[in-house]
Design an enzyme around this catalytic site. Structure first.
Site, PDB file in Angstrom:
ATOM      1  N   GLU A 191       4.186   6.609   6.520  1.00 47.47           N
ATOM      2  CA  GLU A 191       4.179   7.033   5.110  1.00 47.47           C
ATOM      3  C   GLU A 191       4.805   8.419   4.945  1.00 47.47           C
ATOM      4  O   GLU A 191       5.398   8.724   3.918  1.00 47.47           O
ATOM      5  CB  GLU A 191       2.740   7.079   4.566  1.00 47.47           C
ATOM      6  CG  GLU A 191       2.169   5.726   4.197  1.00 47.47           C
ATOM      7  CD  GLU A 191       2.837   5.111   2.978  1.00 47.47           C
ATOM      8  OE1 GLU A 191       2.918   5.778   1.938  1.00 47.47           O
ATOM      9  OE2 GLU A 191       3.297   3.965   3.082  1.00 47.47           O
TER      10      GLU A 191
ATOM     11  N   HIS B 165       4.678  -2.063   7.558  1.00 46.05           N
ATOM     12  CA  HIS B 165       5.167  -0.728   7.922  1.00 46.05           C
ATOM     13  C   HIS B 165       5.841  -0.728   9.300  1.00 46.05           C
ATOM     14  O   HIS B 165       6.710   0.102   9.565  1.00 46.05           O
ATOM     15  CB  HIS B 165       4.010   0.278   7.960  1.00 46.05           C
ATOM     16  CG  HIS B 165       3.550   0.772   6.614  1.00 46.05           C
ATOM     17  ND1 HIS B 165       2.863  -0.031   5.727  1.00 46.05           N
ATOM     18  CD2 HIS B 165       3.668   1.983   6.018  1.00 46.05           C
ATOM     19  CE1 HIS B 165       2.575   0.683   4.642  1.00 46.05           C
ATOM     20  NE2 HIS B 165       3.053   1.907   4.796  1.00 46.05           N
TER      21      HIS B 165
ATOM     22  N   CYS C 264       2.112  -5.916  10.295  1.00 49.90           N
ATOM     23  CA  CYS C 264       1.963  -4.968   9.173  1.00 49.90           C
ATOM     24  C   CYS C 264       3.380  -4.607   8.764  1.00 49.90           C
ATOM     25  O   CYS C 264       4.242  -4.355   9.623  1.00 49.90           O
ATOM     26  CB  CYS C 264       1.205  -3.723   9.629  1.00 49.90           C
ATOM     27  SG  CYS C 264       1.304  -2.336   8.466  1.00 49.90           S
TER      28      CYS C 264
ATOM     29  N   SER D  33       0.833  -1.207   0.000  1.00 48.12           N
ATOM     30  CA  SER D  33       0.000   0.000   0.000  1.00 48.12           C
ATOM     31  C   SER D  33       0.864   1.252   0.000  1.00 48.12           C
ATOM     32  O   SER D  33       0.371   2.333  -0.310  1.00 48.12           O
ATOM     33  CB  SER D  33      -0.888   0.018   1.242  1.00 48.12           C
ATOM     34  OG  SER D  33      -0.081   0.118   2.402  1.00 48.12           O
TER      35      SER D  33
ATOM     36  N   CYS E 245       2.496  -7.053   1.917  1.00 49.36           N
ATOM     37  CA  CYS E 245       1.481  -6.341   2.688  1.00 49.36           C
ATOM     38  C   CYS E 245       0.510  -7.369   3.261  1.00 49.36           C
ATOM     39  O   CYS E 245      -0.097  -8.139   2.511  1.00 49.36           O
ATOM     40  CB  CYS E 245       0.748  -5.382   1.751  1.00 49.36           C
ATOM     41  SG  CYS E 245      -0.610  -4.493   2.525  1.00 49.36           S
TER      42      CYS E 245
HETATM   43  N1  DGL Z   1       1.781  -2.513   5.040  1.00 47.99           N
HETATM   44  C1  DGL Z   1       0.494  -3.035   5.081  1.00 47.99           C
HETATM   45  C2  DGL Z   1       0.371  -4.326   5.845  1.00 47.99           C
HETATM   46  O1  DGL Z   1       1.298  -5.089   5.911  1.00 47.99           O
HETATM   47  C3  DGL Z   1      -0.739  -2.213   5.121  1.00 47.99           C
HETATM   48  C4  DGL Z   1      -0.739  -0.879   5.688  1.00 47.99           C
HETATM   49  C5  DGL Z   1      -1.962  -0.105   5.281  1.00 47.99           C
HETATM   50  O2  DGL Z   1      -1.960   0.394   4.176  1.00 47.99           O
HETATM   51  O3  DGL Z   1      -2.886   0.000   6.089  1.00 47.99           O
HETATM   52  O4  DGL Z   1      -0.685  -4.637   6.356  1.00 47.99           O
END
Ligand code: DGL
Length: 259
Positions: free
Chosen positions: A156, A190, A188, A16, A78
Site C-alpha cells: 500500500e 496485492h 491476494c 481494500s 479482492c
Molecule cells: N487485496 C486483498 C485480497 O485480495 C486484501 C488485502 C487486505 O486488505 O488485507 O485479499
C-alpha cells in the site's frame, strides 16, 4: 434500460486498496472497449485482519459509491472481501457482481508433485469459502497455507523493493519451499506487485498462479450474457478513486505503471 446506454456505462472495480489494480490490468487487456472506475479503500486497508462484518460494511459503502457513478457491473477485486461479502452484496445489489478466490483448482491441476502453496491474508485463509475450496479441489494434494501478515501494508505504501518487504517474503515463502511446493497461489490481489521477488525467492522451477486473467474472462462472459458489453469502438477510460490519503493517488499511478 436501453442496452446502448447500459453498454457504455463503466464497470466498478473495488479492493481494500491498490491490490485490485493487478486485476484491473487484466480487465483492460481482456476488455479494451470498456470503461472502469476503480475504488481503492486504502483508508480502511488492510481488510485481511478485520471482521467479516466490518468488511461487509465497507463493501456496501464502496458498492453504493460505484453504483451511484453508474456502474453496470461490479468486480470485487479482492479475495478477502469476496470471502466476507460476496453473498450479501449479490443479494442486495441488482447488477452482475464478479468475485475472486485463490486459484487452488488450477494450482492443483498444474502441480506435478501434488504439493501446492497458498499465500493469502488471514481473513481469506480462515474463511468458510476457503475451507470449501480445499474440500472441493484439495483432494489428493498437500496444500500448505501461509498468511502474509504485514505485506499488504508495505505494498500500500508502494514499498515493493524495500528490504523489509523482501524480508517478509523470504519468511513467508520459507515454509512453502520447505514443504517442496512446486506451484504457489498468489491468493491476494496485492501480491502480483511483488511477483518477481517471490519468483526469485522460490526459484524458477516453481509456478506462480493468480486469478486476474480468469476474472477478466469471467467478466467478459457475464457482460456478454447480459447484453452489457460496450459495442462502441471506445478505448478504455479509467477513473481512480480512493478513501485514502492524498498521496494514495500518486502511489496508485506509480504502481499502475509497474504492471
Ligand atoms: N487485496 C486483498 C485480497 O485480495 C486484501 C488485502 C487486505 O486488505 O488485507 O485479499
Amino acid at each position: 434500460m436501453c442496452p446502448a446506454i447500459a453498454g457504455s456505462a463503466p464497470v466498478g472495480v473495488m479492493d481494500s486498496g491498490v491490490g485490485g489494480l493487478t486485476v484491473l490490468k487484466h480487465l483492460t487487456r481482456q476488455l479494451p472497449h470498456e470503461h472502469f472506475i476503480y475504488f481503492a479503500d486504502s483508508a480502511y486497508a488492510p481488510y485481511g485482519n478485520q471482521s467479516a462484518v466490518k468488511i461487509q460494511q465497507r463493501c456496501f459503502t464502496l458498492a453504493d459509491i460505484l453504483v451511484a457513478q453508474g456502474a453496470k457491473a461490479l468486480v470485487v477485486a479482492c479475495n478477502t472481501a469476496t470471502a466476507a461479502a460476496i453473498s450479501p452484496l449479490r443479494e442486495h445489489f441488482p447488477l452482475p457482481i464478479i468475485g475472486m478466490e485463490p486459484a487452488v483448482k488450477p494450482a492443483a491441476a498444474a502441480s506435478k508433485n501434488n504439493v501446492i502453496g497458498v499465500l493469502a491474508t488471514t481473513g481469506t485463509l480462515q474463511s468458510a469459502q476457503f475451507a470449501a475450496l480445499l474440500e472441493h479441489y484439495g483432494n489428493g494434494v498437500q496444500v500448505v497455507t501461509q498468511a502474509c501478515v504485514g505485506l499488504v501494508e508495505r505494498i500500500e505504501q508502494g514499498l515493493l523493493d524495500h528490504p523489509e518487504t523482501i524480508g517478509l517474503l523470504q519468511t513467508y515463502c520459507q515454509p512453502l519451499i520447505a514443504a517442496g511446493a512446486d506451484t504457489i497461489v498468489l491468493g491476494c490481489t496485492h501480491y502480483p506487485f511483488v511477483r518477481h521477488h517471490i519468483q526469485q525467492i522460490v526459484g524458477p522451477g516453481v509456478t506462480l498462479i493468480d486469478t486476474g486473467s480468469a476474472v477478466a474472462k469471467r467478466l467478459q462472459q457475464v457482460l456478454a450474457e447480459k447484453g452489457l458489453l460496450n459495442n462502441a469502438n471506445d478505448q478504455n477510460q479509467l477513473q481512480f478513486l480512493t478513501s485514502g490519503a492524498e498521496e494514495t493517488q500518486g502511489i496508485m499511478r506509480q504502481l499502475w505503471k509497474t504492471l
